[in-house]
Design a protein around this motif. Structure first.
Motif, short mmCIF file in Angstrom:
data_model
loop_
_atom_site.label_atom_id
_atom_site.label_comp_id
_atom_site.label_asym_id
_atom_site.label_seq_id
_atom_site.Cartn_x
_atom_site.Cartn_y
_atom_site.Cartn_z
N SER A 132 6.79 150.00 -41.95
CA SER A 132 7.15 149.40 -43.22
C SER A 132 8.66 149.36 -43.40
O SER A 132 9.22 148.35 -43.84
CB SER A 132 6.50 150.18 -44.37
N ARG A 133 9.32 150.44 -43.04
CA ARG A 133 10.79 150.47 -43.15
C ARG A 133 11.43 149.48 -42.19
O ARG A 133 12.41 148.81 -42.53
CB ARG A 133 11.32 151.89 -42.88
N ILE A 134 10.88 149.38 -41.00
CA ILE A 134 11.42 148.42 -40.02
C ILE A 134 11.24 147.00 -40.54
O ILE A 134 12.15 146.16 -40.43
CB ILE A 134 10.73 148.60 -38.65
N LEU A 135 10.07 146.69 -41.09
CA LEU A 135 9.82 145.36 -41.65
C LEU A 135 10.83 145.01 -42.73
O LEU A 135 11.41 143.91 -42.73
CB LEU A 135 8.40 145.29 -42.22
N LYS A 136 11.06 145.92 -43.64
CA LYS A 136 12.01 145.65 -44.73
C LYS A 136 13.41 145.41 -44.19
O LYS A 136 14.13 144.52 -44.67
CB LYS A 136 12.00 146.81 -45.72
N ASP A 137 13.81 146.18 -43.16
CA ASP A 137 15.13 146.00 -42.56
C ASP A 137 15.24 144.65 -41.87
O ASP A 137 16.26 143.95 -41.99
CB ASP A 137 15.42 147.13 -41.57
N LEU A 138 14.21 144.28 -41.11
CA LEU A 138 14.22 143.00 -40.40
C LEU A 138 14.28 141.83 -41.39
O LEU A 138 15.01 140.86 -41.19
CB LEU A 138 12.98 142.87 -39.52
N ALA A 139 13.50 141.93 -42.46
CA ALA A 139 13.48 140.86 -43.46
C ALA A 139 14.82 140.78 -44.19
O ALA A 139 15.31 139.68 -44.48
CB ALA A 139 12.35 141.09 -44.45
N TRP A 140 15.41 141.93 -44.48
CA TRP A 140 16.71 141.95 -45.17
C TRP A 140 17.78 141.26 -44.33
O TRP A 140 18.62 140.52 -44.86
CB TRP A 140 17.10 143.40 -45.47
N GLU A 141 17.72 141.47 -43.02
CA GLU A 141 18.68 140.82 -42.13
C GLU A 141 18.53 139.29 -42.16
O GLU A 141 19.49 138.57 -41.89
CB GLU A 141 18.49 141.32 -40.70
N LYS A 142 17.33 138.82 -42.49
CA LYS A 142 17.07 137.39 -42.57
C LYS A 142 17.21 136.85 -44.00
O LYS A 142 16.89 135.69 -44.28
CB LYS A 142 15.66 137.08 -42.06
N GLY A 143 17.65 137.70 -44.92
CA GLY A 143 17.89 137.27 -46.29
C GLY A 143 16.71 137.39 -47.22
O GLY A 143 16.74 136.82 -48.33
N ALA A 144 15.67 138.12 -46.84
CA ALA A 144 14.48 138.28 -47.69
C ALA A 144 14.38 139.72 -48.19
O ALA A 144 14.41 140.66 -47.40
CB ALA A 144 13.22 137.91 -46.92
N ASP A 145 14.27 139.87 -49.49
CA ASP A 145 14.14 141.19 -50.11
C ASP A 145 12.67 141.51 -50.32
O ASP A 145 12.01 140.91 -51.17
CB ASP A 145 14.89 141.19 -51.44
N LEU A 146 12.15 142.45 -49.55
CA LEU A 146 10.74 142.83 -49.64
C LEU A 146 10.57 144.14 -50.42
O LEU A 146 9.79 145.02 -50.03
CB LEU A 146 10.13 142.96 -48.25
#
Length: 331
Positions: A234-248
């Motif tokens: 879950s933490r990895i997903l949030k980090d990956l999405a944040w790098e792409k401009g998406a706040d999860l």
């Protein structure tokens, strides 16, 4: 279809869910929502595989009974070789059956296919079901339980449980409004004990495709629910999405929900039964009027490995399929 996302004109309804879960899984919040909490994870059978099959059959029959209507197609699969739990359970029902395999993402794949069948006019009601058992999965994918192998801190615990959704053209319940078909993503992870890290990139890829196709922001949903990443994934997903401009920031994983009060569960739950049990019990109840949720993006995640591929040194290809489940005003 726009990009990877299918829009359902008739907005099929999830009219019922059925669930069964093991003793460990029912210690926490799920115990108040599961239809049949088990006292013994053998479920009265003499092998783990037979217990898994029985759980899946029970979840299916429970959902169909609660729906109160005839089901025309069953979409079902599981984690075992040749999806024997689903196929043997289907043998007992006598219902038309389409066996599917998407590892731990089988629940969302089944819902997606079921909604397509209903929306396309090919059936008026279908069932999507899957399940898993800790002990059967451990000895197939990792080590025999008798070895007493020490579990590494990045590992997850395969959920013992099963869940089923009945999706119909009309009825009471939240609607499946659209769904995003995932692509196979391989991040190069080869550790079979680190499923969260392996599956997080696939979850990110599908969620970003969904937002791109629909034009929606993550905040459109009350909850973005992944299936089987656990705390680390879950933490990895949030980090990956944040790098792409998406706040999860509204993201929660079923693997974190299922063992939220259980000690020594490491990163949380996984397995096909993980998202199936959580969605069809706790989340489905929260999607009812007064439950607090109106829009949920449900994206179960699957690791498409086998003992053969792992033994040959392959990395772990993964996939995630997403379905948007929404409750309209007044229902």
């Amino acid at each position: 279809m726009r990009g990877q996302t299918i829009y359902f004109k008739s907005e099929p309804r999830i009219v019922a869910g059925g669930t069964v879960a093991g003793p460990k899984e029912c210690v926490g919040i799920l115990g108040d929502f599961v239809d049949h909490p088990l006292r013994d994870d053998m479920f009265g059978e003499d092998t783990f595989e037979k217990a898994e099959r029985k759980m899946l059959l029970y979840a299916l029959k429970t959902a169909v009974a609660k729906a109160g209507r005839e089901v025309e197609i069953v979409f079902s699969g599981d984690l075992l070789n040749q999806i024997i739990s689903a196929s043997f359970a289907a043998r007992e029902t006598g219902l038309p059956y389409l066996g599917i395999y998407s590892a731990c993402s089988t629940m969302s794949e089944g819902m997606l296919l079921g909604a397509m069948a209903v929306d396309g006019g090919y059936a008026s009601a279908v069932a999507a079901a899957t399940g898993s058992h800790f002990s059967s999965a451990e000895r197939q994918y990792r080590y025999p339980l008798e070895l007493g192998t020490t579990r590494p801190p990045q590992s997850q615990w395969t959920v013992t449980g099963a869940g089923c959704s009945v999706i119909a053209r009309a009825g009471e319940g939240p609607s499946v409004t659209c769904g995003t078909v995932g692509k196979v993503v391989d991040f190069g992870v080869s550790d079979v004990n680190n499923m969260g890290a392996a599956m997080a990139p696939a979850a990110c890829d599908t969620l970003l495709a969904h937002f791109r196709d629909t034009g929606r922001q993550p905040g459109y949903y009350d909850l973005i629910l992944t299936g089987d990443l656990g705390a680390l994934g879950s933490r990895i997903l949030k980090d990956l999405a944040w790098e792409k401009g998406a706040d999860l920031s509204n993201h929660v994983d079923c693997g974190e929900i299922v063992y939220n009060t259980v000690e020594d569960e490491f990163q949380g739950g996984s397995g096909a039964g993980c998202s199936a049990v959580v969605f069809n019990s706790y989340i489905l109840e929260k999607l009812r009027p007064g439950g607090g949720l109106r829009r949920v993006l449900f994206a179960a995640t699957g690791a498409l490995l086998s003992t053969v591929s792992s033994g040959q040194g392959e990395s772990i290809p993964c996939i995630a399929h997403a379905v948007a489940v929404e409750r309209a005003e007044g229902r």
